[in-house]
Design a protein around this motif. Sequence first.
Motif: not given
Length: 125
Positions: A105-125
């Motif tokens: 959840d924390h890693m996804r939140a960082i990705d969502a808040a970034s201009d570019l994916p930091v951890f790159d989970f892709g689009i799927a939630a």
Amino acid sequence: MHTSNSPAVQALFLFLSENNEGLQNAALVLGGSHALKRVQNLLDHLGAARKLSRCARMDLVALHELFTLKYVGDPERLETALFSEIDPMDPMVDEICLLTDRLEDHMRAIDAASDLPVFDFGIAA
């Protein structure tokens, strides 16, 4: 990367700090002493630097992969042998699952808040 001071990154740091012992125990059970050492180094680095460096991001991805059992099933991997020794009824299993979900959840939140994916989970939630 300017995400290091973002609220999402700060929330990740707080999660890691508050769950320091549980994360280390889970890493040891799922990945052995090498995984434990990697988590300890990650926690030490983030505690001192308070910055999400490239190395820290790689360590977080490795921790996520360990906790999501990415390599379990490969007979050549230590993770497979260690996983086979875990009693599914052990209360530790629930704690590891909770830590895994919260870490992701924390890693996804960082990705969502970034201009570019930091951890790159892709689009799927």
